[in-house]
Structure formats: structure tokens, C-alpha cells
Design an enzyme around this catalytic site. Structure first.
Site, PDB file in Angstrom:
ATOM      1  N   ASP A  14       0.823  -1.216   0.000  1.00 58.71           N
ATOM      2  CA  ASP A  14       0.000   0.000   0.000  1.00 58.71           C
ATOM      3  C   ASP A  14       0.856   1.264   0.000  1.00 58.71           C
ATOM      4  OD1 ASP A  14      -2.245  -1.552   0.074  1.00 58.71           O
ATOM      5  OD2 ASP A  14      -2.378  -1.503   2.271  1.00 58.71           O
ATOM      6  N   TYR A  59       6.430  -9.748   7.131  1.00 55.94           N
ATOM      7  CA  TYR A  59       6.367  -8.299   7.303  1.00 55.94           C
ATOM      8  C   TYR A  59       6.917  -7.934   8.683  1.00 55.94           C
ATOM      9  CZ  TYR A  59       3.332  -7.258   3.276  1.00 55.94           C
ATOM     10  OH  TYR A  59       2.833  -7.068   2.025  1.00 55.94           O
TER      11      TYR A  59
END
Lengths: 243, 243
Positions: free
Chosen positions: B51, B109
Site C-alpha cells: 500500500d 512483514y
């Protein structure tokens, strides 16, 4: 009353610490924040200038105020008016004669580099790329030469305006971890560009282009030209000022 | 031939990975660099979108080319044309049927936070401020609930367009050091905003506002409203994609 501030900043967007015409500086931003909080136009005195693009984890500064805000709460009020890349970490009441510049006895800077064939975007804001791994042992041996009191004229740029070029270096720690090499340098004071030239010279030794003997010669002759290049400001951070 | 790239970027200035009209994206920048090197207009396929504002240490992508540049040298040619906040760390020849999206089996992540009363300028670009130290033990206990295969609908934002909201989480490591708390989350895939909501929810448990039992309920009922807020993109980094 006199207030002592501990200040941290990301220097990327600033023309250094000291107020100057036609340029945005850290000192100016803090003075503006004090004005917004107290309505007073005061001078904030730092432990020393930092150059354009240089960062600080622990810059120290003082100023005088008649404000009734408790000293230890002052940083919260100032931070409301400061941008996210300059913040006051701590504020406290100082002795009336405390002077952030004159009373500083030790400063520690960190210069950060990383070893990589390509620029590493997530490290490159606060460290400088070195393409090949330097010889750490050679750099550590050469660093020992720099310890103690020396005339560091050979490791300074002109324009600093210092009365004497003699400084004392208390320690140089070179720490390699995960492809990053950090140089921690502690001294009683530093000349204009001194840390950036010192680390540039150590890296030149580490790459084998010059020898420890060349650095000895550099110190004894005062010749800047023997040393390494002046590294970029972005790798330099003022870590701590001691009083 | 098909080439596999390992890409790192500082996402601050980009509207995420995926090409979109009227916005600068990482995918677009890499496709432009390939065009400048090869003259070929190609599609670069990433392991997945990231994003707007999200960083990557190890994004993986592939593309096809007729260029005669050796695959393992390709990254050097591309980097000449890429900005400093996007760089290719490695390039190599891939099997003709290798697919960066479809073949990905594990992604890791990192979400970074730091504990401080004030914003810390030198940490704030890649981590998010938390004002009070959360209860790490409680967060670790709650993280165990999230391991394994679950319907993570309750931890996703709408608009992701995924066919199923079932995902498998292999590990969650919460590491506290020097006032920084890093959450490493490894799974077979992630829904839209999933990591940012997951860490926001763990921090809400750590602050004592909700309990482990509320997270169990959240998973079983699918209710997003029970969880913590969606944290800012700047703390999130795609660390590794495994094939």
C-alpha cells in the site's frame, strides 16, 4: 529562569543548527516554537552548530524565559509547535549560569556507513554507502593514532573560525554489524567537518589506498591532501553532549 | 528470458507498488527503468501489492526481456535509472514459468513501533510512536491465538478483493530493544491492511484496553470493531518473500 533542552532532529531538510538569512535552520524553528508558547523572542543557545544535513539524537541547548510553565513540562508545549523532524525530548531547570556551548566537556558523534553494491533505500537516509567491505582491523589500528591531544588542522575544512585547531579525542569505536559500520567518536570538541574527514580518512585506510603511516604523516605535517574525502553530512549524527 | 528481481524501497513518496493513474508507484518506476535499459515496454509482476507509504526490504518481482545483459548484472543497469529510494538489490535468471505472485508461499512483514512521550525524529520515518510501554507478555500470549489457519475477515479492510479471507500465520515474533518494539509476522498471505490491524489490535491488548478473550471473540465473530486501529503505513516493511 534558564531552561536546558535535549533536542533531536532529522537534519535532512535543514541548513544546519544556526540561524542564517534565507535558510531554514533548527535553531530558528525552536525559537519560533518558544515564541508561540511564551510570546517571548529569545535566543536559544546550542552546544555547537551542526552543519546542513547533519542529524542529532542528543543536541543540548538553553534559553531564558519568564514563563510559568514548569520546566520539566516545557518540552510538551514546544513539541506542539515543532515539526515532526525536530522534537524536544526533555526539558529541565538549569542553573542560572549554565551555558550549553561553554560548559560542554565531551561530545560524541556517530558516523554510519553500510557496505553494499547498490544503494539500500532503507538505510540511505542516515548512512552512506561503501561499495566494498573495508579492512576493519586496519581502521581500528589507525584510529588509535588519532586518540589523545593533537593538532587536527589536517582534518578540518577552512571556514570554521576556531581559535585553535588542537583537540582531544577520547575514544573511537568502530562497530560492524549486519553490513553496517558505525564509527562512534568522542572528543572535547570538533573542528569544521572534522568527523566527516576523519571517517573518510579511516575508510581510505580500510580500502588499502593509504596506510597508517600516511595518517601519522598527515597529523605531523598538517596536510589535508593526504587524507580521505569529506563524507556526506547525512551519515553524521550528534549523539550526546556531556557537561 | 524471465528475470527475477529483489527490490527494496522507501515507500514514503509512493502510492504503493501497483501502477495506477495520476499517482507515482514503485512498479511504474521499475518499468520505466527497464524501458530505459532495454527499450522494451514490459509489465513487472510483484509478489503482491504494497500500500501507499509501505516500505520493502525484500520485495520480489519478475519480468520478461530479450535483452543480452547478463541476468545477474541487470540490477546494476536498472539502478542507474532508478531513484535513490527504489533500488534493485539482486537480479537473476528465473525459470520460464516462475511467477512472483502465484509462486510465493511465505511472506514476512515487520511492523515497527517505538515507545516515547514525544515523537523521535530519527525513528519516526520507519516506525510509529506509542506513548506508553505496552505489556509485552500479554501481547505475546495473544499473538499465539492468531497462529495457524483462521478466517481473518475481522482483521481486514474492505476493498482488498480477495477471494477468501482465510489465511495461515506461521509465526509472530515481538522483539523489544532500546525502546523499539518490532513485530515480525510471517504468513502464507495477507489481506488488505491485515498486518496494520493485527498489530493495532495487539497494542490495544498491550495497553490493557481489551483482553485476549476479546481477540478470540473477534476471530470467531468476524467483527472488525472489537480490534485496535489500523496503524500508519510508515511502520510497515515487507521483509522477505519465500518461494
Amino acid at each position: 529562569m534558564r531552561i536546558k533542552l535535549l533536542v533531536s532532529y532529522d537534519g535532512t531538510s535543514y541548513c544546519g543548527w544556526q540561524v542564517q538569512p534565507n535558510a531554514v535552520t533548527v535553531q530558528e524553528k525552536i525559537e519560533q516554537a518558544i515564541f508561540q508558547v511564551t510570546g517571548e523572542k529569545v535566543r536559544v543557545t546550542g552546544s555547537g552548530r551542526t552543519d546542513a544535513g547533519v542529524h542529532a539524537l542528543g543536541q543540548v541547548a538553553h534559553f531564558d524565559t519568564n514563563s510559568s510553565i514548569p520546566p520539566e513540562k516545557f518540552f510538551l508545549a514546544l513539541n506542539i509547535h515543532l515539526p515532526d523532524d525536530i522534537k524536544v525530548i526533555k526539558s529541565e531547570l538549569a542553573e542560572p549560569d549554565f551555558h550549553a556551548t561553554r560548559d560542554a566537556v565531551k561530545k560524541t558523534y556517530r558516523y554510519s556507513t553500510y557496505v553494499s553494491q547498490s544503494i539500500l533505500p532503507l538505510r540511505d537516509r542516515y548512512a552512506v554507502q561503501v561499495e566494498k567491505m573495508p579492512d576493519i582491523k586496519k581502521m581500528k589500528e589507525t584510529a588509535l593514532i588519532l586518540l589523545g591531544e593533537h593538532d587536527f588542522k589536517c582534518m578540518s575544512a577552512s571556514g570554521g573560525g576556531a581559535k585553535t585547531t588542537v583537540r582531544t579525542i577520547y575514544s573511537i569505536d568502530i562497530i560492524e554489524k549486519d553490513g553496517q559500520i558505525d564509527f562512534y567518536i568522542c572528543g572535547n570538541g570538533f573542528l569544521y567537518n572534522m568527523v566527516r574527514i576523519m571517517v573518510g580518512t579511516l575508510l581510505k585506510v580500510g580500502s588499502g589506498k593509504i596506510k597508517k603511516e600516511d595518517v601519522i604523516k598527515m597529523l605531523s605535517t598538517g596536510k589535508r591532501s593526504l587524507g580521505g574525502k569529506t563524507l556526506s553530512a547525512k551519515g553524521l549524527t550528534l549523539m550526546k553532549v556531556e557537561y
